[in-house]
Design a protein around this motif. Structure first.
Motif, mmCIF file in Angstrom:
data_model
loop_
_atom_site.group_PDB
_atom_site.id
_atom_site.type_symbol
_atom_site.label_atom_id
_atom_site.label_comp_id
_atom_site.label_asym_id
_atom_site.label_seq_id
_atom_site.Cartn_x
_atom_site.Cartn_y
_atom_site.Cartn_z
ATOM 1 N N ARG A 1 -0.002 -4.485 9.033
ATOM 2 C CA ARG A 1 -1.181 -4.448 10.063
ATOM 3 C C ARG A 1 -0.955 -3.111 11.014
ATOM 4 O O ARG A 1 -1.897 -2.384 11.277
ATOM 5 N N VAL B 1 -3.981 -10.150 7.145
ATOM 6 C CA VAL B 1 -3.427 -9.233 6.239
ATOM 7 C C VAL B 1 -2.577 -10.261 5.292
ATOM 8 O O VAL B 1 -2.051 -11.456 5.818
ATOM 9 N N GLN B 2 -2.818 -10.142 4.060
ATOM 10 C CA GLN B 2 -2.214 -11.015 2.954
ATOM 11 C C GLN B 2 -1.566 -9.958 2.086
ATOM 12 O O GLN B 2 -2.029 -9.048 1.463
ATOM 13 N N VAL B 3 -0.354 -10.560 1.882
ATOM 14 C CA VAL B 3 0.734 -9.559 0.899
ATOM 15 C C VAL B 3 1.030 -10.364 -0.120
ATOM 16 O O VAL B 3 1.337 -11.650 -0.208
ATOM 17 N N ARG C 1 3.921 -8.180 6.368
ATOM 18 C CA ARG C 1 2.603 -8.287 7.063
ATOM 19 C C ARG C 1 2.602 -7.613 8.289
ATOM 20 O O ARG C 1 1.106 -6.837 8.353
ATOM 21 N N ALA D 1 -1.223 -5.398 -0.467
ATOM 22 C CA ALA D 1 -1.604 -6.139 0.801
ATOM 23 C C ALA D 1 -3.274 -6.060 0.670
ATOM 24 O O ALA D 1 -3.766 -4.808 0.590
#
Length: 111
Positions: free
Chosen positions: A53, A67-69, A49, A92
């Protein structure tokens, strides 16, 4: 046993430029874009993540707030008589700061 601290890697510019594979556009992601200012990208499977970013901030000159992965598993498919699977992939979700947005057409013209 003592916990070992992982050294922080410097993200190479070339790696960051190759990290984002494509924007992932569906009805759900379009709704997230309108409601939450959250963009979705298909990324390399070894992406973290922090790298995502840095890559988004580098490529689109925007401020990322989160950020979410997500690891997406491949689907079972048939290839003729042979059963098989599609490849696993990583997605992502990138939330941008208020006032920031990404224009894919302009960004594609820069590359």
């Amino acid at each position: 046993m003592s916990a070992t601290v992982r050294p922080v890697k410097k993200h190479g510019r070339e790696r960051l430029m190759n990290l984002l594979l494509a924007p992932h556009v569906t009805e759900k992601t379009s709704q997230n874009l309108q409601l939450r200012n959250q963009y979705t990208f298909k990324v390399r499977r070894d992406a973290t993540r922090t790298e995502v970013r840095a890559a988004v901030e580098l490529m689109f000159a925007v401020k990322v707030t989160g950020v979410q992965v997500v690891n997406e598993s491949g689907k079972a498919r048939r290839f003729g008589k042979t059963p098989g699977r599609t490849q696993d992939w990583k997605k992502a979700y990138v939330k941008l700061a208020d006032g920031h947005s990404i224009d894919y057409e302009t960004a594609a013209g820069k590359a």
